[in-house]
Design an enzyme around this catalytic site. Structure first.
Site, PDB file in Angstrom:
ATOM      1  N   GLY B 139      -8.929  83.436  12.157  1.00 19.50           N
ATOM      2  CA  GLY B 139      -8.335  82.621  11.105  1.00 19.50           C
ATOM      3  C   GLY B 139      -7.013  83.170  10.618  1.00 19.50           C
ATOM      4  O   GLY B 139      -6.960  84.143   9.859  1.00 19.50           O
ATOM      5  N   THR B 141      -4.081  80.544  10.451  1.00 20.98           N
ATOM      6  CA  THR B 141      -3.440  79.364   9.871  1.00 20.98           C
ATOM      7  C   THR B 141      -4.104  78.941   8.553  1.00 20.98           C
ATOM      8  O   THR B 141      -5.324  78.951   8.429  1.00 20.98           O
ATOM      9  CB  THR B 141      -3.505  78.206  10.879  1.00 20.98           C
ATOM     10  OG1 THR B 141      -2.820  78.623  12.065  1.00 20.98           O
ATOM     11  CG2 THR B 141      -2.857  76.945  10.332  1.00 20.98           C
ATOM     12  N   GLN B 351       2.591  57.757  33.922  1.00 22.99           N
ATOM     13  CA  GLN B 351       3.606  56.823  34.409  1.00 22.99           C
ATOM     14  C   GLN B 351       3.297  56.370  35.836  1.00 22.99           C
ATOM     15  O   GLN B 351       3.415  55.195  36.153  1.00 22.99           O
ATOM     16  CB  GLN B 351       4.995  57.500  34.327  1.00 22.99           C
ATOM     17  CG  GLN B 351       6.143  56.532  34.301  1.00 22.99           C
ATOM     18  CD  GLN B 351       6.153  55.667  33.042  1.00 22.99           C
ATOM     19  OE1 GLN B 351       5.520  55.989  32.047  1.00 22.99           O
ATOM     20  NE2 GLN B 351       6.853  54.542  33.096  1.00 22.99           N
ATOM     21  N   HIS B 353       0.415  56.247  37.228  1.00 20.64           N
ATOM     22  CA  HIS B 353      -0.785  55.397  37.191  1.00 20.64           C
ATOM     23  C   HIS B 353      -0.501  54.021  36.573  1.00 20.64           C
ATOM     24  O   HIS B 353      -1.350  53.124  36.688  1.00 20.64           O
ATOM     25  CB  HIS B 353      -1.895  56.060  36.365  1.00 20.64           C
ATOM     26  CG  HIS B 353      -2.679  57.115  37.091  1.00 20.64           C
ATOM     27  ND1 HIS B 353      -2.163  58.349  37.402  1.00 20.64           N
ATOM     28  CD2 HIS B 353      -3.953  57.120  37.568  1.00 20.64           C
ATOM     29  CE1 HIS B 353      -3.087  59.063  38.025  1.00 20.64           C
ATOM     30  NE2 HIS B 353      -4.184  58.337  38.142  1.00 20.64           N
ATOM     31  N   GLU B 378      -1.195  78.717  18.832  1.00 18.95           N
ATOM     32  CA  GLU B 378      -0.736  80.096  19.077  1.00 18.95           C
ATOM     33  C   GLU B 378       0.787  80.179  19.102  1.00 18.95           C
ATOM     34  O   GLU B 378       1.385  80.890  19.904  1.00 18.95           O
ATOM     35  CB  GLU B 378      -1.374  80.671  20.349  1.00 18.95           C
ATOM     36  CG  GLU B 378      -2.896  80.601  20.229  1.00 18.95           C
ATOM     37  CD  GLU B 378      -3.635  81.560  21.128  1.00 18.95           C
ATOM     38  OE1 GLU B 378      -3.091  82.616  21.452  1.00 18.95           O
ATOM     39  OE2 GLU B 378      -4.784  81.242  21.465  1.00 18.95           O
ATOM     40  N   THR B 380       4.198  77.426  17.932  1.00 15.34           N
ATOM     41  CA  THR B 380       4.846  76.229  18.466  1.00 15.34           C
ATOM     42  C   THR B 380       5.918  76.622  19.482  1.00 15.34           C
ATOM     43  O   THR B 380       6.304  77.791  19.571  1.00 15.34           O
ATOM     44  CB  THR B 380       5.530  75.455  17.329  1.00 15.34           C
ATOM     45  OG1 THR B 380       6.495  76.328  16.729  1.00 15.34           O
ATOM     46  CG2 THR B 380       4.527  74.999  16.269  1.00 15.34           C
ATOM     47  N   SER B 381       6.411  75.627  20.201  1.00 16.96           N
ATOM     48  CA  SER B 381       7.500  75.899  21.158  1.00 16.96           C
ATOM     49  C   SER B 381       8.695  76.526  20.440  1.00 16.96           C
ATOM     50  O   SER B 381       9.385  77.389  20.992  1.00 16.96           O
ATOM     51  CB  SER B 381       7.938  74.589  21.827  1.00 16.96           C
ATOM     52  OG  SER B 381       6.893  74.101  22.643  1.00 16.96           O
ATOM     53  N   GLU B 382       8.930  76.083  19.213  1.00 23.61           N
ATOM     54  CA  GLU B 382      10.064  76.622  18.442  1.00 23.61           C
ATOM     55  C   GLU B 382       9.851  78.107  18.142  1.00 23.61           C
ATOM     56  O   GLU B 382      10.775  78.917  18.263  1.00 23.61           O
ATOM     57  CB  GLU B 382      10.221  75.816  17.146  1.00 23.61           C
ATOM     58  CG  GLU B 382      10.680  74.366  17.352  1.00 23.61           C
ATOM     59  CD  GLU B 382       9.622  73.456  17.968  1.00 23.61           C
ATOM     60  OE1 GLU B 382       8.412  73.776  17.883  1.00 23.61           O
ATOM     61  OE2 GLU B 382       9.998  72.418  18.550  1.00 23.61           O
TER      62      GLU B 382
END
Lengths: 250, 399
Positions: B139, B141, B351, B353, B378, B380-382
């Site tokens: 824990g 977040t 796309q 499909h 775990e 964000t991309s940022e």
């Protein structure tokens, strides 16, 4: 109790098998290989017998060095030792030669119980198990779907075309395994890590010539293309006609 | 070799360019076979039902997957991090939720206690987490502290032999099944991030409760919940690492966790590519197969390229960790690249499909929803870009 389980390396079920140029066998170039399905049952039953009654299990194969991959998998599942009788022509040997070579090694191991698949899923002979039993003068129970052992006595259910037959036998014995006997386990992580560095010895053996000479191997004839007789309700009459008069099935 | 998945699709064997060790290959083959036989057949149903597959978790424990990177004396198999991430990858290829469950259990629920728990906590909890007596949750977040985990609001006040915790955590994976919860709390508000400490909270702690989690976009077969602390008293020996080092500990935990989220992303991407390629090879349009169209060929080529690159990054980071070399930058790169790859690949798989891809009868829309978690969980991309930037700028200084 010393238990031996024999396995054979066969082309995978998905492999596109081709006949060799001399038409005497398979073209093995580029073939992918696996342990014959019924032999997986054989090893599993050997391990279960050991777990119930004690002893140790040796996985024995007549085959190429690459068979170490297959043997290692069974060691990870719980077999105690593996032996490769190194033979790059294992797939071209007849049942008698294979049985004789395996037989000598089984005797050397001092085994009392031998498991094999009911047949190898390549040539489907189903002959090696009974031949080993005959050569050793042991009891042989084929197509086994249930097995009970009690000391030196055994009881097995075997699948026949007429139904299930229950037989009693005395050890030493050769058992060939049929689908339904067990569900082979997966190796777990501990098993895999325990065998990663285990050496699997390759042994030589006294050669036995084939008695059976393969004259010619042919692929099955290509199937005739199907025929669409029509579409929708209008086709029913033509279909019934074809089934009755051409195919003769109704 | 093609293997049939009941009711879904076939799974071609990946020919890895990597020189895997014999045991890594065996782990891969075993988990792949298990994933096809036991995980793939229920992946669609557990997503539809928002159901955690307890029956499959039991089997995963029996196979020893939660113990792969831990030593034998604690019940593990000492199999290394590369074998572990390969296991996550293979599960995720057919079911992202199942891959996430294992990744969270090992990297977040177990690893911090193993690494920083000291002899006592390690022996008390790690064997039970590996043997599947209960799961482990992590824990960090909070409702008001996500990427800004330095802004943690949960507090821990020392009272004699105990710490008294108050606050809340949210989006905590595996929480409903967990017996231990590794949590951060502020022990000294004056010190900022250096005033944050980490604790192991046993489930039975008075004043501590697990509350139902929200419904999710994807990863619906993975469990999550919220945690509430109301004067929850934790023995002082359940402090994880020294007081005030909780933030540091958690950052290091996430470095490792990111490799497994990279593997999760890689598996999802590979799975989506497998089905899209097969569909394109079978579907007829414009007088031929879809694969005859260059527009589709280019999509497949890009997918294969990104997946191959992701696998290199993920396996490289795992190998660095196994070799005990620094891996923070490589783990962030692997997670970032693989998760964004998973987004692109699942998007293109839908796309290819067409309308069938948008239908819930095909697995690609599930994979797309599952992939989105990977660009958030775990870090964000940022946040990954921040970590990479911090690392490369430090390197320049030293050079």
């Amino acid at each position: 109790m010393k238990i031996v389980a024999c396995i054979k390396r066969v082309p995978t079920t998905e492999a596109q098998v081709k006949v060799s140029a001399d038409q005497k066998g398979l073209d093995t170039a580029g073939l992918s290989w696996m342990t014959s399905f019924y032999d997986e049952l054989a090893v599993e039953e050997a391990i279960r017998s050991k777990e119930k009654h004690g002893g140790d299990v040796t996985v024995l194969t007549l085959g190429p060095s690459e068979a170490s991959k297959d043997v290692r998998e069974f060691l990870a599942r719980g077999a105690d030792a593996g032996v490769i009788l190194k033979d790059d022509q294992w797939h071209a040997r007849d049942a008698r030669a294979t049985a004789k070579i395996l037989c000598a090694r089984i005797q050397k191991a001092g085994a009392e119980l031998v498991f094999l698949g009911k047949l190898a899923t390549d040539r489907d002979n189903g002959a090696v198990g009974p031949m080993i039993a005959t050569m050793l003068g042991w009891a042989c129970v084929t197509d086994v779907v249930a097995l009970e052992l009690n000391g030196t006595q055994g009881s097995a259910k075997r699948e026949t075309e007429q139904g299930i037959e229950t037989v009693a036998f005395a050890l030493p014995a050769v058992i060939t395994c049929q689908k339904g006997l067990n569900e082979p386990r997966r190796a777990n992580l501990k098993g895999i890590m325990a065998v990663k560095a285990k050496a699997i010895p390759e042994e030589s053996f006294e050669d036995v010539p084939n008695q059976q000479q393969v004259q010619k191997v042919e692929p099955p004839p290509a199937r005739k293309a199907g025929r669409i007789v029509g579409e929708g309700a209008a086709a029913v009459q033509a279909l019934v006609d074809a089934l009755r008069n051409e195919a003769g099935v109704i | 070799m093609q293997t049939e998945v009941p009711g879904t699709y076939t799974l071609p064997n990946i020919k890895h360019a990597f020189d895997l060790m014999e045991e890594q290959r065996m782990v891969r083959d075993m988990v792949r076979e298990f994933a096809l036989a036991e995980v793939a057949p229920i992946a669609h149903a557990i997503d539809e039902e928002h159901r955690f597959p307890e029956e499959n978790w039991k089997k995963i424990v029996e196979l020893g997957l939660p113990g792969i990177p831990f030593p034998e004396e604690l019940g593990g198999s000492n199999g290394g991090h590369l074998s572990y991430v390969i296991a996550v990858e293979e599960l995720s290829r057919v079911c992202g939720s199942t891959g996430l469950t294992l990744a969270a259990q090992v990297s977040l629920g177990t690893y911090p206690i193993f690494k920083w728990g000291g002899e006592k906590l390690r022996k008390m909890y790690v064997p039970k987490l590996i043997a599947g007596e209960y799961m482990g949750a992590y824990g960090l977040t909070e409702p008001n502290a996500g990427s800004d985990s330095g802004g943690t609001q949960t507090t821990a006040v020392r009272d004699g032999e105990q710490y008294v915790l108050n606050g809340a955590k949210c989006f905590i994976t595996n929480a409903n099944y967990a017996g231990t919860f590794i949590c951060t709390a502020v022990t000294d508000p004056k010190l900022g991030p250096k005033g944050i400490s980490a604790f192991v909270v046993p489930r039975a702690t008075k004043g501590f409760s697990v509350e139902p989690g929200e419904k999710k976009l994807g990863m619906r077969g993975s469990d999550w919940a919220s945690l509430v602390f109301q004067d929850a008293r934790i023995p002082k020996d359940h402090l994880l690492g020294p007081e005030g080092e909780g933030f540091k500990t958690f950052m290091k935990t996430l470095d490792g966790g990111r490799i497994s989220i990279g593997a999760l992303s890689l598996g999802i991407a590979q799975g989506a590519y497998d089905v899209a390629k097969q569909y394109a090879q079978e579907r007829e349009a414009f007088g031929g197969k879809l694969t005859a169209l260059q527009a589709v060929q280019f999509k497949l080529a890009n997918m294969a390229l990104d997946i191959e690159a992701s696998r290199h990054l993920v396996y490289h980071a795992a190998r660095l960790k196994d070799a005990e070399l620094p891996y923070a930058k490589e783990a962030a790169m692997a997670k970032l690249f693989a998760s964004e790859t998973a987004m692109r690949v699942t998007y293109d798989a839908i796309q290819i499909h067409g309308g069938y891809g948008y239908s819930r009868e095909y697995p690609v829309e599930r994979m797309w929803r599952d992939a989105k978690l990977c660009t958030i969980g775990e870090g964000t991309s940022e946040v990954q870009r921040l970590i990479i930037a911090r690392q490369i700028l430090r390197e320049t200084k030293g050079a």
